[in-house]
Scaffold this motif. Structure first.
Motif, PDB file in Angstrom:
ATOM      1  N   GLU A  64      27.564  41.610 -10.682  1.00  0.00           N
ATOM      2  CA  GLU A  64      26.758  42.817 -10.516  1.00  0.00           C
ATOM      3  C   GLU A  64      26.365  43.428 -11.856  1.00  0.00           C
ATOM      4  O   GLU A  64      25.267  43.965 -12.019  1.00  0.00           O
ATOM      5  N   LEU A  65      27.246  43.345 -12.834  1.00  0.00           N
ATOM      6  CA  LEU A  65      26.998  43.935 -14.143  1.00  0.00           C
ATOM      7  C   LEU A  65      26.343  42.964 -15.121  1.00  0.00           C
ATOM      8  O   LEU A  65      26.211  43.284 -16.305  1.00  0.00           O
ATOM      9  N   GLU A 147      20.051  48.918 -20.291  1.00  0.00           N
ATOM     10  CA  GLU A 147      18.779  48.354 -19.833  1.00  0.00           C
ATOM     11  C   GLU A 147      18.853  46.838 -19.670  1.00  0.00           C
ATOM     12  O   GLU A 147      17.892  46.216 -19.207  1.00  0.00           O
ATOM     13  N   GLY A 148      19.954  46.230 -20.093  1.00  0.00           N
ATOM     14  CA  GLY A 148      20.109  44.785 -19.995  1.00  0.00           C
ATOM     15  C   GLY A 148      20.300  44.146 -21.363  1.00  0.00           C
ATOM     16  O   GLY A 148      20.518  44.829 -22.371  1.00  0.00           O
ATOM     17  N   TRP A 149      20.225  42.810 -21.405  1.00  0.00           N
ATOM     18  CA  TRP A 149      20.388  42.071 -22.650  1.00  0.00           C
ATOM     19  C   TRP A 149      19.104  42.108 -23.465  1.00  0.00           C
ATOM     20  O   TRP A 149      17.998  42.082 -22.912  1.00  0.00           O
ATOM     21  N   GLY A 150      19.255  42.170 -24.791  1.00  0.00           N
ATOM     22  CA  GLY A 150      18.108  42.115 -25.674  1.00  0.00           C
ATOM     23  C   GLY A 150      18.488  41.491 -27.001  1.00  0.00           C
ATOM     24  O   GLY A 150      19.652  41.514 -27.409  1.00  0.00           O
ATOM     25  N   SER A 151      17.510  40.904 -27.684  1.00  0.00           N
ATOM     26  CA  SER A 151      17.764  40.321 -29.005  1.00  0.00           C
ATOM     27  C   SER A 151      17.695  41.405 -30.065  1.00  0.00           C
ATOM     28  O   SER A 151      17.277  42.540 -29.814  1.00  0.00           O
ATOM     29  N   ARG A 189      13.895  42.556 -23.973  1.00  0.00           N
ATOM     30  CA  ARG A 189      13.784  43.576 -25.007  1.00  0.00           C
ATOM     31  C   ARG A 189      14.162  43.049 -26.395  1.00  0.00           C
ATOM     32  O   ARG A 189      14.890  42.071 -26.527  1.00  0.00           O
ATOM     33  N   VAL A 190      13.659  43.765 -27.395  1.00  0.00           N
ATOM     34  CA  VAL A 190      14.085  43.560 -28.777  1.00  0.00           C
ATOM     35  C   VAL A 190      14.628  44.891 -29.269  1.00  0.00           C
ATOM     36  O   VAL A 190      13.906  45.893 -29.298  1.00  0.00           O
ATOM     37  N   TRP A 191      15.909  44.933 -29.621  1.00  0.00           N
ATOM     38  CA  TRP A 191      16.505  46.164 -30.149  1.00  0.00           C
ATOM     39  C   TRP A 191      16.082  46.284 -31.616  1.00  0.00           C
ATOM     40  O   TRP A 191      16.470  45.485 -32.458  1.00  0.00           O
TER      41      TRP A 191
END
Length: 354
Positions: A64-65, A147-151, A189-191
């Motif tokens: 879920e996470l 917001e989720g995974w990002g590079s 996303r890109v942080w």
């Protein structure tokens, strides 16, 4: 017959929590994918009782996470006691559900639990990962946010930031920082904020971050890191897992640890990391024998309160000064050796005097 009727009655109380009534978070872990399980139910956060809690339930939380697979289901408030209500008890997941709300639970039984029975989870993913590398400790740097995974943008990402990334992932020391999507372009996303680590932090989330308008970041700017190697630890040749010769693993290769600059503070961290209590004694190769193969001659500069050795500052030592005659051993308080009366060591300039 009466007990059977009681069981049937209790079974009728099993509640399937409705789809909009609960969300899940992990609290008090050392990364976003480990911690005490808390659910948002009827307007407030509450904990989950560990009665009937198992790896199938943990697997659903991790899924879920978006935290990978379940590594461990924890019990007895492993991540500390929560506060407020105990919202779920006797959770029964098959393991295939997409969310904890889809699992059955006997919510009425939660009132018979207390917070020293709070359930927890350790998932395979941390809030940090290296992706598309040529081994576990190399790849594109990705971080997990709400917001989720990002590079991570390569702007202002330097060697000190890489030190923290490698340390958090138990991957040794950084070998190289690679820019311009050297490990391929990520998705999502890109942080783009600047990460400003000092280099001694245990986690990347502890580092200061400042949003920057100076850099235009895209996946063309994804940063990558190569670390020296994945590490594991063990105590061998003792009567139990809490005493023995110290050995470390780099990738698939195990080696002994030189006793140069190894002290009780480093031993205390090792015992804590292995869930073996506190350090009782640091001993030489005459206790647990000489090892074979590689000799890892790293110097661990620990304060003694770190949770694992990778959080200590590490520097290399001249390997010419080490041999298997200097293999270090440790006895932790949870070892049977620590219970023996008359445990003796000599403290002097040489091993056999003092």
């Amino acid at each position: 017959m009466e007990s059977c009727l009681t069981l049937i009655f209790l079974s009728s109380l099993v509640t399937l929590i409705t789809a909009n009534s609960v969300s899940v978070r992990l609290v008090n872990g050392n990364n976003p994918c480990a911690g005490r399980v808390e659910v948002f139910h009827r307007g407030q956060w509450g904990t989950v009782c560990h009665r009937d809690w198992d790896i199938a339930d943990a697997a659903v939380v991790c899924r879920e996470l978006d935290c990978g697979t379940a590594v461990k289901a924890t019990y007895d408030a492993y991540f500390g006691q929560g506060s407020g209500p105990i919202s779920m008890g006797f959770v029964g997941c098959s393991g295939s559900e997409t969310a904890l709300k889809d699992c059955s639970s006997i919510s009425q039984y939660a009132q018979y639990c207390n917070h020293n029975q709070d359930a927890g989870v350790v998932c395979s993913e941390k809030g940090l990962r290296l992706v598309d590398g040529f081994h576990l400790c190399s790849g594109r740097v990705e971080m997990l946010r709400t917001e989720g995974w990002g590079s991570v943008c390569d702007a202002a990402f330097d060697q000190q930031d890489a030190e923290v990334v490698c340390r958090e992932l138990d991957c040794g020391a950084p070998v190289q920082v690679l820019r311009a999507a050297a490990f391929g372009k990520g998705k999502g996303r890109v942080w783009s904020e600047e990460i400003q680590c000092r280099g001694n932090e245990s986690q990347i989330d502890i580092c200061q971050r400042t949003s920057s308008q100076m850099h235009s970041c895209s996946h063309d700017n994804d940063v990558g890191v190569i670390c020296s190697g994945y590490t594991d630890l063990r105590l061998v040749n003792g009567p139990d897992i809490c005493s023995g010769r110290v050995e470390r693993q780099y990738f698939s290769k195990w080696g002994t640890v030189c006793d140069a600059c190894w002290d009780m503070r480093a031993a205390s961290v090792l015992c804590r990391q292995l869930n073996c209590g506190i350090a009782v004694s640091v001993v030489g190769s005459d206790w647990f024998g000489e090892g074979s193969g590689e000799i890892w001659a790293d110097v661990f500069d620990c304060d003694g309160n770190e949770r694992k050795l990778s959080e200590c500052s590490i520097s290399s030592w001249s390997r010419a000064e080490c041999s298997h005659r200097r293999d270090v051993g440790v006895i932790c308080s949870n070892s049977s050796l620590a219970l023996h009366d008359g445990l003796v060591r000599l403290s002097g300039e040489r091993q056999c005097e003092g």
